[in-house]
Design a protein around this motif. Sequence first.
Motif, short mmCIF file in Angstrom:
data_model
loop_
_atom_site.label_atom_id
_atom_site.label_comp_id
_atom_site.label_asym_id
_atom_site.label_seq_id
_atom_site.Cartn_x
_atom_site.Cartn_y
_atom_site.Cartn_z
N ARG A 58 0.82 -1.22 0.00
CA ARG A 58 0.00 0.00 0.00
C ARG A 58 0.85 1.26 0.00
N ALA A 59 2.14 1.13 -0.27
CA ALA A 59 3.06 2.26 -0.11
C ALA A 59 2.70 3.46 -0.97
N SER A 60 2.35 3.23 -2.25
CA SER A 60 2.04 4.37 -3.12
C SER A 60 0.80 5.10 -2.63
N TRP A 61 -0.18 4.34 -2.15
CA TRP A 61 -1.38 4.96 -1.59
C TRP A 61 -1.04 5.72 -0.31
N LEU A 62 -0.19 5.14 0.52
CA LEU A 62 0.20 5.80 1.76
C LEU A 62 0.89 7.13 1.48
N VAL A 63 1.76 7.15 0.49
CA VAL A 63 2.46 8.40 0.14
C VAL A 63 1.46 9.46 -0.30
N ARG A 64 0.47 9.06 -1.11
CA ARG A 64 -0.56 10.02 -1.56
C ARG A 64 -1.34 10.57 -0.37
N GLN A 65 -1.70 9.70 0.56
CA GLN A 65 -2.44 10.15 1.73
C GLN A 65 -1.62 11.08 2.60
N LEU A 66 -0.35 10.77 2.77
CA LEU A 66 0.53 11.64 3.56
C LEU A 66 0.67 13.01 2.91
N GLN A 67 0.80 13.02 1.58
CA GLN A 67 0.89 14.29 0.86
C GLN A 67 -0.39 15.09 1.00
N PHE A 68 -1.52 14.38 0.96
CA PHE A 68 -2.81 15.06 1.09
C PHE A 68 -2.93 15.75 2.45
N PHE A 69 -2.65 15.00 3.53
CA PHE A 69 -2.78 15.58 4.86
C PHE A 69 -1.77 16.70 5.08
N ALA A 70 -0.60 16.58 4.45
CA ALA A 70 0.40 17.64 4.58
C ALA A 70 -0.05 18.92 3.89
N SER A 71 -0.95 18.79 2.89
CA SER A 71 -1.41 19.96 2.13
C SER A 71 -2.58 20.66 2.79
N VAL A 72 -3.19 20.03 3.81
CA VAL A 72 -4.35 20.64 4.46
C VAL A 72 -3.90 21.84 5.28
N PRO A 73 -4.53 22.99 5.08
CA PRO A 73 -4.11 24.18 5.81
C PRO A 73 -4.29 24.04 7.32
N ALA A 74 -3.53 24.80 8.06
CA ALA A 74 -3.70 24.82 9.52
C ALA A 74 -5.06 25.40 9.86
N PRO A 75 -5.65 24.99 10.99
CA PRO A 75 -6.96 25.51 11.38
C PRO A 75 -6.94 27.03 11.54
N VAL A 76 -8.06 27.65 11.21
CA VAL A 76 -8.15 29.10 11.36
C VAL A 76 -8.25 29.43 12.84
N ALA A 77 -7.98 30.68 13.16
CA ALA A 77 -8.05 31.11 14.55
C ALA A 77 -9.46 30.94 15.09
N SER A 78 -9.56 30.75 16.39
CA SER A 78 -10.86 30.56 17.03
C SER A 78 -11.74 31.78 16.81
N ARG A 79 -13.02 31.51 16.60
CA ARG A 79 -13.98 32.59 16.42
C ARG A 79 -14.30 33.25 17.75
N GLU A 80 -14.56 34.57 17.70
CA GLU A 80 -14.91 35.31 18.90
C GLU A 80 -16.38 35.72 18.91
N TYR A 81 -17.03 35.66 17.74
CA TYR A 81 -18.46 35.96 17.60
C TYR A 81 -18.78 37.38 18.09
N VAL A 82 -18.02 38.31 17.53
CA VAL A 82 -18.22 39.72 17.83
C VAL A 82 -18.47 40.46 16.53
N ALA A 83 -19.02 41.67 16.64
CA ALA A 83 -19.33 42.48 15.47
C ALA A 83 -18.08 42.73 14.63
N GLY A 84 -18.23 42.63 13.31
CA GLY A 84 -17.13 42.87 12.38
C GLY A 84 -16.40 41.62 11.96
N GLU A 85 -16.57 40.54 12.69
CA GLU A 85 -15.93 39.27 12.34
C GLU A 85 -16.55 38.71 11.07
N THR A 86 -15.75 38.04 10.24
CA THR A 86 -16.28 37.48 9.00
C THR A 86 -16.57 35.99 9.15
N HIS A 87 -17.66 35.57 8.53
CA HIS A 87 -18.08 34.17 8.51
C HIS A 87 -18.50 33.82 7.09
#
Length: 249
Positions: A58-87
Amino acid sequence: MSPASYHVSYGTRELGFDLTYSPRRHTVGITVLPDGRISVTAPTDTPLEQVQAAVLRRASWLVRQLQFFASVPAPVASREYVAGETHRYLGRQYRLRIVSLVEESASEGGKLPEPEGVRLRGAYLNVHTHLPQVPDHTRRLLERWYADHARRRLTERYAHCAKQVRRYGISAPEWQLRTMPTRWGSYTRAGRILLNPRLIQAPTACIDYLIIHELCHVAHPHHGPEFYQLLTRLLPTWPTLRERLNQYS
């Protein structure tokens, strides 16, 4: 029992994996976790050489999966739910506006205020609330609005995608909304599809990609070559849509 760590050589790469033995398994199971770890579960008394051979297959599949997860952006900052915030809603950004129902009632001579809730107006998500200074209450109102819209919109998109896969002999199973911290969707062992209500924040094309992805699992409940062949026939642009969807993580 805690897992033990091993590795196999694949070309110039070393693929490390955590191995756990289980008396309940009949085959070697291999999973790539979102944090980039490879988890392997094997039947008790399976020789290590046999496990390593399974990982190499399964090595070729594993490499693809590792590359995929490595490409996922870091989570955005926590929401504060205050006026002016974008959603986001269906891929577009809207600015949060907090509307105090108490002040609104007073300015209109004591007229009964509108009920609490969220109204989409132009470039704004207007949150009408009795507690304008309580962000957690704003969050609950907004989440309820998202859930209502997700239920309606995803019902429409699921029916649309179910028609697309029907010509490949796939019958769409039941589905339901399920808030999942790290996944957009899932095909369960019980044969049900789960969709994250946060999908409503993504563009319609990305929603369709995720639903078709999960429907392909009805025919192929894995991420092997047959799965990706079917997904590509149904949606040739899926790699681009996947990357675009991950921007909304």
